[in-house]
Design a protein around this motif. Sequence first.
Motif, PDB file in Angstrom:
ATOM      1  N   ASP A  52     -11.857  -1.652  19.269  1.00 49.11           N
ATOM      2  CA  ASP A  52     -12.759  -2.200  18.272  1.00 49.11           C
ATOM      3  C   ASP A  52     -14.083  -2.578  18.923  1.00 49.11           C
ATOM      4  OD1 ASP A  52     -11.204  -1.805  16.110  1.00 49.11           O
ATOM      5  OD2 ASP A  52     -10.731  -3.899  15.720  1.00 49.11           O
ATOM      6  N   CYS A  53     -14.989  -1.623  18.960  1.00 46.27           N
ATOM      7  CA  CYS A  53     -16.337  -1.834  19.457  1.00 46.27           C
ATOM      8  C   CYS A  53     -17.268  -0.947  18.658  1.00 46.27           C
ATOM      9  CB  CYS A  53     -16.437  -1.511  20.945  1.00 46.27           C
ATOM     10  SG  CYS A  53     -16.146   0.235  21.344  1.00 46.27           S
ATOM     11  N   SER A  54     -18.548  -1.205  18.742  1.00 49.16           N
ATOM     12  CA  SER A  54     -19.539  -0.382  18.049  1.00 49.16           C
ATOM     13  C   SER A  54     -20.390   0.340  19.076  1.00 49.16           C
ATOM     14  CB  SER A  54     -20.415  -1.244  17.132  1.00 49.16           C
ATOM     15  OG  SER A  54     -21.081  -2.250  17.870  1.00 49.16           O
ATOM     16  N   ASP A  55     -20.562   1.645  18.866  1.00 51.80           N
ATOM     17  CA  ASP A  55     -21.331   2.462  19.822  1.00 51.80           C
ATOM     18  C   ASP A  55     -22.816   2.296  19.528  1.00 51.80           C
ATOM     19  OD1 ASP A  55     -21.718   4.155  21.925  1.00 51.80           O
ATOM     20  OD2 ASP A  55     -20.264   5.645  21.230  1.00 51.80           O
ATOM     21  N   THR A  56     -23.309   1.084  19.785  1.00 55.54           N
ATOM     22  CA  THR A  56     -24.669   0.710  19.414  1.00 55.54           C
ATOM     23  C   THR A  56     -25.402   0.093  20.602  1.00 55.54           C
ATOM     24  OG1 THR A  56     -23.879  -1.454  18.688  1.00 55.54           O
ATOM     25  CG2 THR A  56     -24.044   0.264  17.015  1.00 55.54           C
ATOM     26  N   VAL A  57     -26.711  -0.045  20.424  1.00 53.40           N
ATOM     27  CA  VAL A  57     -27.540  -0.719  21.423  1.00 53.40           C
ATOM     28  C   VAL A  57     -27.529  -2.221  21.175  1.00 53.40           C
ATOM     29  CG1 VAL A  57     -29.883  -0.985  22.327  1.00 53.40           C
ATOM     30  CG2 VAL A  57     -29.000   1.295  21.776  1.00 53.40           C
TER      31      VAL A  57
ATOM     32  N   TRP B 177     -12.625   2.443  12.699  1.00 50.39           N
ATOM     33  CA  TRP B 177     -12.030   3.780  12.588  1.00 50.39           C
ATOM     34  C   TRP B 177     -12.938   4.830  13.216  1.00 50.39           C
ATOM     35  CZ3 TRP B 177     -13.320   8.122   9.284  1.00 50.39           C
ATOM     36  CH2 TRP B 177     -12.326   9.120   9.227  1.00 50.39           C
ATOM     37  N   PHE B 178     -14.267   4.643  13.061  1.00 48.88           N
ATOM     38  CA  PHE B 178     -15.210   5.622  13.601  1.00 48.88           C
ATOM     39  C   PHE B 178     -16.506   4.920  13.994  1.00 48.88           C
ATOM     40  CE2 PHE B 178     -18.785   8.580  13.069  1.00 48.88           C
ATOM     41  CZ  PHE B 178     -18.385   9.617  13.916  1.00 48.88           C
ATOM     42  N   THR B 179     -17.040   5.304  15.150  1.00 49.76           N
ATOM     43  CA  THR B 179     -18.368   4.870  15.580  1.00 49.76           C
ATOM     44  C   THR B 179     -18.933   5.954  16.479  1.00 49.76           C
ATOM     45  OG1 THR B 179     -19.656   3.078  16.582  1.00 49.76           O
ATOM     46  CG2 THR B 179     -17.516   3.567  17.586  1.00 49.76           C
TER      47      THR B 179
ATOM     48  N   PRO C 199     -20.743  -4.223  21.410  1.00 46.63           N
ATOM     49  CA  PRO C 199     -21.109  -2.826  21.688  1.00 46.63           C
ATOM     50  C   PRO C 199     -20.129  -2.203  22.683  1.00 46.63           C
ATOM     51  CG  PRO C 199     -23.026  -4.259  21.815  1.00 46.63           C
ATOM     52  CD  PRO C 199     -21.826  -5.151  21.736  1.00 46.63           C
ATOM     53  N   CYS C 200     -19.871  -0.915  22.526  1.00 47.70           N
ATOM     54  CA  CYS C 200     -18.974  -0.223  23.446  1.00 47.70           C
ATOM     55  C   CYS C 200     -19.626  -0.153  24.833  1.00 47.70           C
ATOM     56  CB  CYS C 200     -18.679   1.192  22.948  1.00 47.70           C
ATOM     57  SG  CYS C 200     -17.831   1.238  21.361  1.00 47.70           S
ATOM     58  N   SER C 201     -18.865  -0.429  25.861  1.00 51.30           N
ATOM     59  CA  SER C 201     -19.381  -0.400  27.241  1.00 51.30           C
ATOM     60  C   SER C 201     -18.215  -0.112  28.158  1.00 51.30           C
ATOM     61  CB  SER C 201     -20.017  -1.748  27.597  1.00 51.30           C
ATOM     62  OG  SER C 201     -19.030  -2.766  27.632  1.00 51.30           O
ATOM     63  N   ALA C 202     -18.507  -0.095  29.450  1.00 48.86           N
ATOM     64  CA  ALA C 202     -17.456   0.173  30.431  1.00 48.86           C
ATOM     65  C   ALA C 202     -16.399  -0.917  30.421  1.00 48.86           C
ATOM     66  CB  ALA C 202     -18.065   0.287  31.831  1.00 48.86           C
TER      67      ALA C 202
END
Length: 466
Positions: free
Chosen positions: A152-157, A198-200, A142-145
């Motif tokens: 390459d991360c996912s903007d997820t919980v 490519w997109f999240t 998951p995307c974080s600080a």
Amino acid sequence: MWRFRPWLAAAALAICACVACAAPAAARQKWNTRVFAHVPSPGYPALSLVAPDRTVYVGTFTNAAGTDTGPSKVFAYRPSGKLKRTYVIKGQTPGAAHGVQVAAIDARGRLYLLDQNPARVLILNPRTGKQRTFATFRDVPPCSAATQPNGDCSDTVLDNTPEPDYAAWGTDGTMYVTDYTQAVIWRVPPRGGHAHVWFTDPQIDGSNFGPAGIVLLPDHRTLMFDTSGGGVTTPGDPLTGQLYTLGIQPNGTPGALKQIWESGPKQAPDGFALARSGHVYMALVGPQTNQLVEISRSGQELARFPLDTSGSNGSPVPFDEPSSVQFDGRRMLVTNDAFFSGDASHFVVFDVWAGEQGAPVFVPGLRPRTAGRYTLTVHPKRVHVGTHALHFHATRGGRALSHALVRLAGRRVRTDKHGNATLVVDFDHAARYRARLTRGARRHARTLASAIVVVLRTPGGDRDSG
């Protein structure tokens, strides 16, 4: 005295057969549903693909219990629904739940399968049966600080494993792939290899029910995709799915995300297809939904079929979590996943009548089906006995065809630079007349296209009737 004449009987049978074959197609109403084909074990058909030669390919997907540890299969069907060939998938992870989706085809006719375990794109050559890995997907955090926002991360919980779901080609040979559980759209380079995010966006984080169907719009600069749910941390109901458009910028980066439609709670939008009109025909795979929905290009919901959630569609098999839609001319092929029921008698592909043409699916390097095709249209199409001016328009490959001959009732005229021509014809009796489009001036020149003019009786009868 009546006598049996074999030739007459054979002719009568042939005529009856032709009428029997032609009548259903002419009489089909929108949403008329038939069973196109039953899908053998291991079943669970989730997505079909219609090749340029109209062969229909269907893969087998995972089941709800996760017990489908045998190899996945791809079935090839003729346009009639008759099984043509079976392919057994190789190289899947031993002991894992297996499923593949036939998500794309290239100009050479090779199929691109989205495999679940391992998470990869697999090329299948339907002629030789050879298989090889084209691209791979990985479990991204998951995307974080602690991670780069554009990395390459996912903007997820949740931190889910990958589940590649649907794919669409870009004009440069890039493949865009939705990830149902990681809430990303992957970019696979034209030559394959490692896919990159490519997109999240938090808006498409549906927890375990994220991005699903995806297509490249006819402008070739915009992707359309849907989500089965989301976003869990953004305003709105996380149980509803959405339909979005997302531009591809000239530099290849994603543009602005735009929502154009929203489903009801737990309806789970899944695979969809575009009509030439711009209408979207979408399968709702959510449990207890069992519907197809038609949406206008502006996002207005136009119709649902059936009207209730019973799944009753007029065929011997009900809708049981229909999961995808693909066009084949004016009909739609709809997969019946039956994911939760597991009813093997429901593992079918439906033939659902749309009554309008599907939009071409973009494939890099593949000429559109209409390339080189001649058409001839006429207006008016129906007239009464008498003298009438008939206006014709001729095209080839969608473009105006000049200096071609239009022949009708012993008369002929050449089309102008705009493909237009007018004939004044005196019809003295009711009949169906066939106008022919030809290139040569010879009497028996090859017919390139034709159009029918129906001449009706006048209220007083034909001119020569009495």
